[in-house]
Enzyme design. Structure first.
Site, PDB file in Angstrom:
ATOM      1  N   THR A   1       0.811  -1.214   0.000  1.00 30.77           N
ATOM      2  CA  THR A   1       0.000   0.000   0.000  1.00 30.77           C
ATOM      3  C   THR A   1       0.846   1.267   0.000  1.00 30.77           C
ATOM      4  O   THR A   1       0.656   2.156  -0.840  1.00 30.77           O
ATOM      5  CB  THR A   1      -0.915   0.030   1.248  1.00 30.77           C
ATOM      6  OG1 THR A   1      -1.365  -1.288   1.534  1.00 30.77           O
ATOM      7  CG2 THR A   1      -2.094   0.954   1.037  1.00 30.77           C
TER       8      THR A   1
ATOM      9  N   HIS B   1      -7.841   0.061   4.013  1.00 29.59           N
ATOM     10  CA  HIS B   1      -7.702  -1.402   4.036  1.00 29.59           C
ATOM     11  C   HIS B   1      -9.065  -2.077   4.229  1.00 29.59           C
ATOM     12  O   HIS B   1      -9.123  -3.293   4.448  1.00 29.59           O
ATOM     13  CB  HIS B   1      -6.785  -1.835   5.188  1.00 29.59           C
ATOM     14  CG  HIS B   1      -5.359  -1.394   5.036  1.00 29.59           C
ATOM     15  ND1 HIS B   1      -4.620  -1.610   3.889  1.00 29.59           N
ATOM     16  CD2 HIS B   1      -4.525  -0.741   5.901  1.00 29.59           C
ATOM     17  CE1 HIS B   1      -3.403  -1.124   4.050  1.00 29.59           C
ATOM     18  NE2 HIS B   1      -3.319  -0.594   5.261  1.00 29.59           N
TER      19      HIS B   1
ATOM     20  N   LYS C   1      11.330  -6.232   3.818  1.00 28.48           N
ATOM     21  CA  LYS C   1      12.087  -6.753   2.679  1.00 28.48           C
ATOM     22  C   LYS C   1      11.405  -6.413   1.353  1.00 28.48           C
ATOM     23  O   LYS C   1      12.045  -6.012   0.394  1.00 28.48           O
ATOM     24  CB  LYS C   1      12.237  -8.277   2.787  1.00 28.48           C
ATOM     25  CG  LYS C   1      13.188  -8.742   3.877  1.00 28.48           C
ATOM     26  CD  LYS C   1      13.363 -10.257   3.802  1.00 28.48           C
ATOM     27  CE  LYS C   1      14.367 -10.752   4.833  1.00 28.48           C
ATOM     28  NZ  LYS C   1      14.535 -12.219   4.769  1.00 28.48           N
ATOM     29  N   GLY C   2      10.086  -6.589   1.314  1.00 27.29           N
ATOM     30  CA  GLY C   2       9.361  -6.277   0.088  1.00 27.29           C
ATOM     31  C   GLY C   2       9.669  -7.202  -1.070  1.00 27.29           C
ATOM     32  O   GLY C   2       9.439  -6.861  -2.227  1.00 27.29           O
TER      33      GLY C   2
END
Length: 282
Positions: free
Chosen positions: A55, A104, A246-247
């Protein structure tokens, strides 16, 4: 004389049960109720997602494309009420147009202008595979003092599959919004696709926002919105430093046992069957 011991962290606000769904204490019943009458403006852009799907990353990308120069560290989720601040929905009501907002909420609890959009409002819905979402949420809840600390990884994966975490069942949430996939007010974009080909994903988002990008602007977006740049810019911001961990795609393999992975796979097959929605897991 100052105490040599650190003051204990405050207890997180108790979670809220609203219409059968569990929400973090920041999403107060008053704010959730306020969504029923929250007015969506014609030129609003809203980033929607299940938590920890990308997001903030997408918010940053959209802001760079629109050249809004907003303070990304001060972003607010519209259904939340951060302590010592006015509820986000009241802050947004006073925000001049054009607004860039986040939510969300599942589709059935979202503001009517999002669940049944009209005119020119644009909603970017970010998707991420459930295994990596589970891992990211687990670590986020461990690190965030405003959220309940998970009892254990084993219990957390069970609760995730049982839909007993904040914002409810992942599959209900994602599939609820996915019903809007043919609505021109929506763009559905996957975290995995953004990781695979970032410039192409930026172009897709820009096209949806009806914003032409020069080569120079595209290069600026991809540089300024790299996950590494975001991690550095948010690292010293209270309440935001744990947003980017970390993504990466496939970090679930460092956490899931074979049995846990198999249970997720079975649930995924059962719930996604016939939806047309598929994810890459590595």
């Amino acid at each position: 004389m100052a105490s040599s011991q650190q003051d204990p962290l405050p207890e997180p606000p108790p979670y809220v049960k609203y219409q059968g769904i569990l929400f973090p204490g920041l999403a107060t019943k008053e704010s959730l109720e306020a969504m029923k009458t929250f007015e969506i403006r014609d030129d609003d852009v809203v980033i929607a997602s299940y938590p920890k799907s990308g997001t903030m990353w997408t918010y940053h990308i959209v802001d760079e494309i629109l050249e809004g120069k907003r303070d990304v560290s001060a972003t607010r989720v519209m259904e939340c009420h951060v302590p010592q601040q006015a509820p986000a929905h009241l802050q947004y009501r006073k925000t001049p147009s054009p607004r860039l907002m986040q939510t969300h909420l599942p589709v059935q609890l979202a503001a009517p202008g999002l669940s049944t959009p009209a005119n020119k409002v644009k909603i970017v819905f970010v998707l991420r595979n459930p295994k990596d979402v589970c891992v990211s949420l687990y670590h986020f809840e461990q690190a965030n003092p405003l959220l309940n600390t998970p009892e254990s990884w084993e219990q957390y994966t069970k609760d995730f599959l049982d839909g007993k975490l904040q914002y409810g069942d992942y599959f209900d949430h994602v599939l609820g919004w996915w019903q809007m996939k043919d609505d021109p007010h929506f763009l559905f974009i996957k975290h995995e696709d953004m990781k695979k080909d970032f410039p192409s994903s930026v172009k897709t988002i820009a096209s949806f926002l009806e914003k032409e990008l020069t080569d120079e602007h595209l290069a600026r977006v991809t540089t300024n919105c790299s996950l590494e740049r975001m991690r550095k810019s948010l690292s010293d911001v209270a309440g935001k430093k744990n947003i980017v961990r970390k993504g990466i795609v496939g970090d679930w393999k460092n956490h899931f046992s074979g049995e846990e992975s198999a249970k997720f796979d079975q649930k995924y097959r059962e719930r996604m069957a016939g939806s047309g929605l598929e994810f890459e897991f590595e």
